[in-house]
Write a protein that holds these residues in place. Structure first.
Motif, PDB file in Angstrom:
ATOM      1  N   ALA A  83      -0.269  18.085   0.927  1.00 33.93           N
ATOM      2  CA  ALA A  83      -0.491  19.336   0.205  1.00 33.93           C
ATOM      3  C   ALA A  83      -1.122  19.061  -1.157  1.00 33.93           C
ATOM      4  CB  ALA A  83       0.822  20.080   0.032  1.00 33.93           C
ATOM      5  N   GLY A  84      -2.321  19.568  -1.340  1.00 38.24           N
ATOM      6  CA  GLY A  84      -3.002  19.447  -2.629  1.00 38.24           C
ATOM      7  C   GLY A  84      -3.447  18.043  -2.969  1.00 38.24           C
ATOM      8  N   ASN A  85      -3.495  17.146  -1.985  1.00 30.39           N
ATOM      9  CA  ASN A  85      -3.843  15.761  -2.282  1.00 30.39           C
ATOM     10  C   ASN A  85      -5.056  15.354  -1.460  1.00 30.39           C
ATOM     11  OD1 ASN A  85      -3.959  13.080  -2.911  1.00 30.39           O
ATOM     12  ND2 ASN A  85      -2.186  12.503  -1.671  1.00 30.39           N
ATOM     13  N   GLY A  86      -6.216  15.289  -2.101  1.00 29.65           N
ATOM     14  CA  GLY A  86      -7.426  14.850  -1.426  1.00 29.65           C
ATOM     15  C   GLY A  86      -7.801  13.424  -1.762  1.00 29.65           C
ATOM     16  N   ARG A  87      -6.958  12.719  -2.515  1.00 29.35           N
ATOM     17  CA  ARG A  87      -7.275  11.356  -2.923  1.00 29.35           C
ATOM     18  C   ARG A  87      -6.844  10.362  -1.838  1.00 29.35           C
ATOM     19  NH1 ARG A  87      -3.909   9.869  -6.105  1.00 29.35           N
ATOM     20  NH2 ARG A  87      -2.465  11.640  -6.157  1.00 29.35           N
ATOM     21  N   PRO A  88      -7.472   9.158  -1.832  1.00 30.14           N
ATOM     22  CA  PRO A  88      -6.991   8.117  -0.920  1.00 30.14           C
ATOM     23  C   PRO A  88      -5.540   7.783  -1.194  1.00 30.14           C
ATOM     24  CG  PRO A  88      -9.120   7.518  -1.854  1.00 30.14           C
ATOM     25  CD  PRO A  88      -8.660   8.733  -2.595  1.00 30.14           C
ATOM     26  N   MET A  89      -4.838   7.400  -0.157  1.00 28.65           N
ATOM     27  CA  MET A  89      -3.419   7.066  -0.300  1.00 28.65           C
ATOM     28  C   MET A  89      -3.263   5.662  -0.873  1.00 28.65           C
ATOM     29  SD  MET A  89      -1.287   8.536   2.902  1.00 28.65           S
ATOM     30  CE  MET A  89      -0.898  10.290   2.988  1.00 28.65           C
ATOM     31  N   GLY A  90      -2.466   5.553  -1.892  1.00 29.00           N
ATOM     32  CA  GLY A  90      -2.077   4.267  -2.437  1.00 29.00           C
ATOM     33  C   GLY A  90      -0.608   4.031  -2.195  1.00 29.00           C
ATOM     34  N   LEU A  91      -0.049   3.033  -2.854  1.00 25.54           N
ATOM     35  CA  LEU A  91       1.360   2.693  -2.635  1.00 25.54           C
ATOM     36  C   LEU A  91       2.324   3.833  -2.955  1.00 25.54           C
ATOM     37  CD1 LEU A  91       1.733  -1.029  -3.722  1.00 25.54           C
ATOM     38  CD2 LEU A  91       2.125  -0.027  -1.470  1.00 25.54           C
ATOM     39  N   PRO A  92       2.121   4.607  -4.033  1.00 26.68           N
ATOM     40  CA  PRO A  92       3.068   5.696  -4.304  1.00 26.68           C
ATOM     41  C   PRO A  92       3.181   6.679  -3.149  1.00 26.68           C
ATOM     42  CG  PRO A  92       1.733   5.258  -6.241  1.00 26.68           C
ATOM     43  CD  PRO A  92       1.135   4.463  -5.134  1.00 26.68           C
ATOM     44  N   GLU A  93       2.038   7.036  -2.555  1.00 25.67           N
ATOM     45  CA  GLU A  93       2.082   7.974  -1.424  1.00 25.67           C
ATOM     46  C   GLU A  93       2.664   7.310  -0.178  1.00 25.67           C
ATOM     47  OE1 GLU A  93      -0.974   9.248  -4.317  1.00 25.67           O
ATOM     48  OE2 GLU A  93      -0.644   7.374  -3.218  1.00 25.67           O
ATOM     49  N   LEU A  94       2.274   6.063   0.086  1.00 25.24           N
ATOM     50  CA  LEU A  94       2.761   5.373   1.277  1.00 25.24           C
ATOM     51  C   LEU A  94       4.281   5.203   1.247  1.00 25.24           C
ATOM     52  CD1 LEU A  94       0.044   2.600   1.775  1.00 25.24           C
ATOM     53  CD2 LEU A  94       0.370   4.673   3.126  1.00 25.24           C
ATOM     54  N   ARG A  95       4.836   5.014   0.051  1.00 25.77           N
ATOM     55  CA  ARG A  95       6.291   4.823  -0.061  1.00 25.77           C
ATOM     56  C   ARG A  95       7.071   6.079   0.315  1.00 25.77           C
ATOM     57  NH1 ARG A  95       5.034   1.617  -5.061  1.00 25.77           N
ATOM     58  NH2 ARG A  95       5.391  -0.564  -4.502  1.00 25.77           N
ATOM     59  N   GLN A  96       6.399   7.217   0.332  1.00 18.14           N
ATOM     60  CA  GLN A  96       7.076   8.457   0.699  1.00 18.14           C
ATOM     61  C   GLN A  96       7.020   8.737   2.206  1.00 18.14           C
ATOM     62  OE1 GLN A  96       6.129  11.840  -2.017  1.00 18.14           O
ATOM     63  NE2 GLN A  96       4.812  10.349  -3.053  1.00 18.14           N
ATOM     64  N   LEU A  97       6.236   7.946   2.922  1.00 18.24           N
ATOM     65  CA  LEU A  97       6.051   8.176   4.349  1.00 18.24           C
ATOM     66  C   LEU A  97       7.033   7.360   5.185  1.00 18.24           C
ATOM     67  CD1 LEU A  97       2.150   8.062   4.600  1.00 18.24           C
ATOM     68  CD2 LEU A  97       3.595  10.080   4.940  1.00 18.24           C
ATOM     69  N   ALA A 150       0.418  -4.648   7.809  1.00 18.76           N
ATOM     70  CA  ALA A 150       0.013  -3.932   6.603  1.00 18.76           C
ATOM     71  C   ALA A 150       1.230  -3.415   5.849  1.00 18.76           C
ATOM     72  CB  ALA A 150      -0.916  -2.776   6.966  1.00 18.76           C
ATOM     73  N   LEU A 151       2.202  -2.895   6.590  1.00 19.70           N
ATOM     74  CA  LEU A 151       3.416  -2.402   5.953  1.00 19.70           C
ATOM     75  C   LEU A 151       4.246  -3.547   5.389  1.00 19.70           C
ATOM     76  CD1 LEU A 151       4.397   0.321   8.572  1.00 19.70           C
ATOM     77  CD2 LEU A 151       3.314   0.667   6.349  1.00 19.70           C
ATOM     78  N   ARG A 152       4.279  -4.667   6.131  1.00 21.87           N
ATOM     79  CA  ARG A 152       5.019  -5.827   5.638  1.00 21.87           C
ATOM     80  C   ARG A 152       4.408  -6.360   4.339  1.00 21.87           C
ATOM     81  NH1 ARG A 152       4.349  -9.111   9.786  1.00 21.87           N
ATOM     82  NH2 ARG A 152       6.114  -8.241  10.912  1.00 21.87           N
ATOM     83  N   SER A 153       3.065  -6.313   4.226  1.00 16.07           N
ATOM     84  CA  SER A 153       2.397  -6.862   3.048  1.00 16.07           C
ATOM     85  C   SER A 153       2.733  -6.094   1.775  1.00 16.07           C
ATOM     86  CB  SER A 153       0.881  -6.865   3.263  1.00 16.07           C
ATOM     87  OG  SER A 153       0.357  -5.542   3.251  1.00 16.07           O
ATOM     88  N   VAL A 154       3.124  -4.826   1.920  1.00 20.41           N
ATOM     89  CA  VAL A 154       3.490  -4.027   0.742  1.00 20.41           C
ATOM     90  C   VAL A 154       4.984  -3.678   0.761  1.00 20.41           C
ATOM     91  CG1 VAL A 154       1.185  -3.118   0.312  1.00 20.41           C
ATOM     92  CG2 VAL A 154       2.701  -1.924   1.922  1.00 20.41           C
ATOM     93  N   GLU A 155       5.742  -4.444   1.548  1.00 18.41           N
ATOM     94  CA  GLU A 155       7.201  -4.322   1.602  1.00 18.41           C
ATOM     95  C   GLU A 155       7.651  -2.916   2.006  1.00 18.41           C
ATOM     96  OE1 GLU A 155       8.645  -5.671  -2.161  1.00 18.41           O
ATOM     97  OE2 GLU A 155       8.130  -7.767  -1.780  1.00 18.41           O
ATOM     98  N   LEU A 156       6.981  -2.397   3.027  1.00 20.26           N
ATOM     99  CA  LEU A 156       7.361  -1.076   3.537  1.00 20.26           C
ATOM    100  C   LEU A 156       7.775  -1.136   5.014  1.00 20.26           C
ATOM    101  CD1 LEU A 156       4.681   1.287   1.922  1.00 20.26           C
ATOM    102  CD2 LEU A 156       7.100   1.064   1.338  1.00 20.26           C
ATOM    103  N   GLU A 157       8.060  -2.331   5.502  1.00 18.07           N
ATOM    104  CA  GLU A 157       8.443  -2.441   6.902  1.00 18.07           C
ATOM    105  C   GLU A 157       9.740  -1.688   7.186  1.00 18.07           C
ATOM    106  OE1 GLU A 157       8.404  -5.934  10.311  1.00 18.07           O
ATOM    107  OE2 GLU A 157       8.890  -6.444   8.230  1.00 18.07           O
TER     108      GLU A 157
END
Length: 298
Positions: free
Chosen positions: A182-196, A210-217
């Motif tokens: 919602a209201g976000n047309g920018r590429p996703m970075g770590l802040p957005e990915l952490r919410q998913l 990819a998720l393991r590399s940013v500690e989101l596994e």
């Protein structure tokens, strides 16, 4: 083991019966009579000292000895077939060549419709078979001719010839209307990915790496075998998946899904066609890979 009467025709009979589990269907495949197949089996049983096939409900059940022999015999027959088909020229209109390709289920979806249409027009009697196999075995399969070409993103495949077909990149696929968009047309970075929360697939390692590399596994909620089921899952949940953009475009219609760019490292990659150096000058191999280059390079 008495092998003095073990000729090529007996191995062809064994390969056909093992594949069809039927004497009658093997006879049709080999274009011989059923008694000829039965006689061949009898000679092979005598030579090897094993019944090889036992009658069972619905057909012939291979013995343990037959199971042990099957892969070696099949690969040998394929290699011999390819060797005998080698010639100075290749006439696609007359060719009865069987081309065997390594590709994943997603590769089949991406490449086979267009490739098969083109092959049917140019080489109407040729056949295409896909034979996906573990990457550790792929190089040797290409080298011995049991696989003609491999298509895909295969960075671990070494000591083969390769040509790039097209470049692709990883994106995040979500359902249209996902609350994070919602209201976000920018590429996703770590802040957005952490919410998913995510789905991944076993057959495409980058989805988890990819998720393991940013500690989101720890944000993975679903692990599936293939990509094919994920659009249906994503459409009815708030899960997301990191996947190649080319695949997402084919699987997920824009009216139901949104593609979001990401800023993760190593997200760009090349999809290529690969073949053995031994078959670099083979006219049939060259014909098929040039056709693939014409259809898919970009």
């Amino acid at each position: 083991m008495n092998t003095k009467n073990l000729d090529l025709n007996l191995l062809r009979v064994f390969d056909a019966v093992y594949a069809t589990r039927s004497v009658s269907r093997a006879a049709e495949q080999l274009d011989v009579t059923q008694p000829a197949v039965s006689q061949g089996l009898a000679r092979l049983r005598e030579a090897l000292g094993d019944p090889l096939f036992l009658r069972a409900a619905g057909g012939m059940r291979p013995t343990a000895r037959a199971d042990q022999l099957s892969e070696t015999v099949h690969d040998a027959m394929q290699a011999l077939e390819n060797a005998l088909l080698l010639s100075a020229t290749f006439d696609p209109q007359q060719a009865r060549r069987v081309f065997r390709l390594h590709m994943t289920d997603i590769g089949e979806m991406r490449f086979l419709p267009e490739l098969m249409t083109a092959v049917r027009k140019r080489a109407p009697m040729a056949r295409i078979e896909t034979q996906p196999m573990p990457l550790a075995e792929l190089g040797s399969a290409l080298d011995r001719g049991s696989i003609d070409l491999a298509l895909g993103f295969l960075p671990s495949l070494k000591d083969v010839r390769s040509m790039r077909l097209f470049s692709d990149r990883y994106i995040v696929l979500l359902r249209r209307g996902h609350p994070l968009l919602a209201g976000n047309g920018r590429p996703m970075g770590l802040p957005e990915l952490r919410q998913l929360e995510f789905a991944t697939v076993r057959t495409h390692a980058y989805t988890r790496e990819a998720l393991r590399s940013v500690e989101l596994e720890h944000r993975v909620r679903l692990t599936a075998e293939h990509f094919m089921c994920l659009p249906g899952v994503l459409r009815h949940t708030d899960l997301a998946v990191i996947m190649p953009r080319d695949i997402a475009m084919a699987l997920a219609p824009p009216r139901h899904y949104t593609i979001a760019e990401i800023t993760l490292p190593m997200r760009q990659f090349d999809v290529s066609i690969h073949w053995s150096r031994r078959y670099d000058a083979d006219p049939a191999n060259r014909w098929l890979r040039e056709l693939a280059m014409t259809l898919f390079s970009g």
